[in-house]
Scaffold this motif. Structure first.
Motif, PDB file in Angstrom:
ATOM      1  N   GLU A   1      13.302 -18.876  19.100  1.00  0.00           N
ATOM      2  CA  GLU A   1      13.953 -18.290  17.919  1.00  0.00           C
ATOM      3  C   GLU A   1      12.971 -17.690  16.924  1.00  0.00           C
ATOM      4  N   ASP A   2      11.667 -17.840  17.175  1.00  0.00           N
ATOM      5  CA  ASP A   2      10.668 -17.162  16.344  1.00  0.00           C
ATOM      6  C   ASP A   2      10.447 -15.717  16.797  1.00  0.00           C
ATOM      7  N   THR A   3      11.059 -15.336  17.883  1.00  0.00           N
ATOM      8  CA  THR A   3      10.912 -13.977  18.399  1.00  0.00           C
ATOM      9  C   THR A   3      11.424 -12.947  17.404  1.00  0.00           C
ATOM     10  N   GLY A   4      10.658 -11.860  17.265  1.00  0.00           N
ATOM     11  CA  GLY A   4      11.066 -10.776  16.379  1.00  0.00           C
ATOM     12  C   GLY A   4       9.884  -9.905  16.028  1.00  0.00           C
ATOM     13  N   VAL A   5      10.149  -8.907  15.223  1.00  0.00           N
ATOM     14  CA  VAL A   5       9.079  -8.085  14.677  1.00  0.00           C
ATOM     15  C   VAL A   5       8.695  -8.676  13.325  1.00  0.00           C
ATOM     16  N   TYR A   6       7.410  -8.935  13.176  1.00  0.00           N
ATOM     17  CA  TYR A   6       6.890  -9.551  11.951  1.00  0.00           C
ATOM     18  C   TYR A   6       6.222  -8.484  11.088  1.00  0.00           C
ATOM     19  N   TYR A   7       6.586  -8.506   9.833  1.00  0.00           N
ATOM     20  CA  TYR A   7       6.059  -7.555   8.862  1.00  0.00           C
ATOM     21  C   TYR A   7       5.365  -8.308   7.736  1.00  0.00           C
ATOM     22  N   CYS A   8       4.292  -7.725   7.210  1.00  0.00           N
ATOM     23  CA  CYS A   8       3.765  -8.229   5.952  1.00  0.00           C
ATOM     24  C   CYS A   8       4.083  -7.210   4.860  1.00  0.00           C
ATOM     25  N   ALA A   9       4.178  -7.695   3.654  1.00  0.00           N
ATOM     26  CA  ALA A   9       4.551  -6.860   2.536  1.00  0.00           C
ATOM     27  C   ALA A   9       3.934  -7.412   1.263  1.00  0.00           C
ATOM     28  N   ALA A  10       3.763  -6.535   0.268  1.00  0.00           N
ATOM     29  CA  ALA A  10       3.126  -6.910  -0.985  1.00  0.00           C
ATOM     30  C   ALA A  10       4.067  -6.719  -2.163  1.00  0.00           C
ATOM     31  N   ALA A  11       3.957  -7.624  -3.095  1.00  0.00           N
ATOM     32  CA  ALA A  11       4.743  -7.563  -4.332  1.00  0.00           C
ATOM     33  C   ALA A  11       3.931  -8.202  -5.444  1.00  0.00           C
ATOM     34  N   TRP A  12       4.437  -8.117  -6.661  1.00  0.00           N
ATOM     35  CA  TRP A  12       3.718  -8.722  -7.779  1.00  0.00           C
ATOM     36  C   TRP A  12       3.862 -10.236  -7.798  1.00  0.00           C
ATOM     37  N   GLY A  13       4.833 -10.758  -7.156  1.00  0.00           N
ATOM     38  CA  GLY A  13       5.018 -12.198  -7.085  1.00  0.00           C
ATOM     39  C   GLY A  13       5.967 -12.529  -5.949  1.00  0.00           C
ATOM     40  N   CYS A  14       5.861 -13.765  -5.450  1.00  0.00           N
ATOM     41  CA  CYS A  14       6.713 -14.142  -4.314  1.00  0.00           C
ATOM     42  C   CYS A  14       8.179 -14.205  -4.708  1.00  0.00           C
TER      43      CYS A  14
END
Length: 123
Positions: free
Chosen positions: A89-102
């Motif tokens: 179930e961890d299968t997928g496309v993983y993306y990283c992204a940036a923001a000013w805060g979580c």
């Protein structure tokens, strides 16, 4: 302009490990929270983990707690996601992204995105 590039995806067996990397160019990651997201086939993109700038507070969605670890590299240009005890179930496309805060690491709150790296967990 901050640019993000993910790497490290691939095929892993259940119970195996992968380490994803999110490399930045254009701007330093010092001032950004970095989140990891994944999108499984036919499902919406979901937040997996996030690390704040400054104090480095980390957050994990319940399904990955105790298995995944997010961390920053020594030179603030890379963020890693160590994934252990992988499940199908961890299968997928993983993306990283940036923001000013979580915040609550909702995808719409993140301004800069990488192109994604595919993770497949299968025997």
């Amino acid at each position: 302009q901050l640019q993000l590039v993910e790497s490290g995806g691939g095929l892993a067996q259940p119970g195996g490990s992968l380490r994803l990397s999110c490399a930045a160019s254009g701007l330093s990651l010092d001032y950004y929270a970095i989140g990891w997201f994944r999108q499984a086939p036919g499902k919406e993109r979901e937040g997996v983990s996030c690390i704040n700038s400054g104090d480095g507070t980390t957050y994990y969605t319940d399904s990955v707690k105790g298995r995944f670890t997010i961390s920053r590299g020594n030179y603030e240009t890379t963020v890693y996601l160590q994934m252990n005890s992988l499940k199908p179930e961890d299968t997928g496309v993983y993306y990283c992204a940036a923001a000013w805060g979580c915040g609550d690491y909702t995808p719409t709150n993140f301004d800069y995105w990488g192109q994604g790296t595919r993770v497949t967990v299968s025997s």
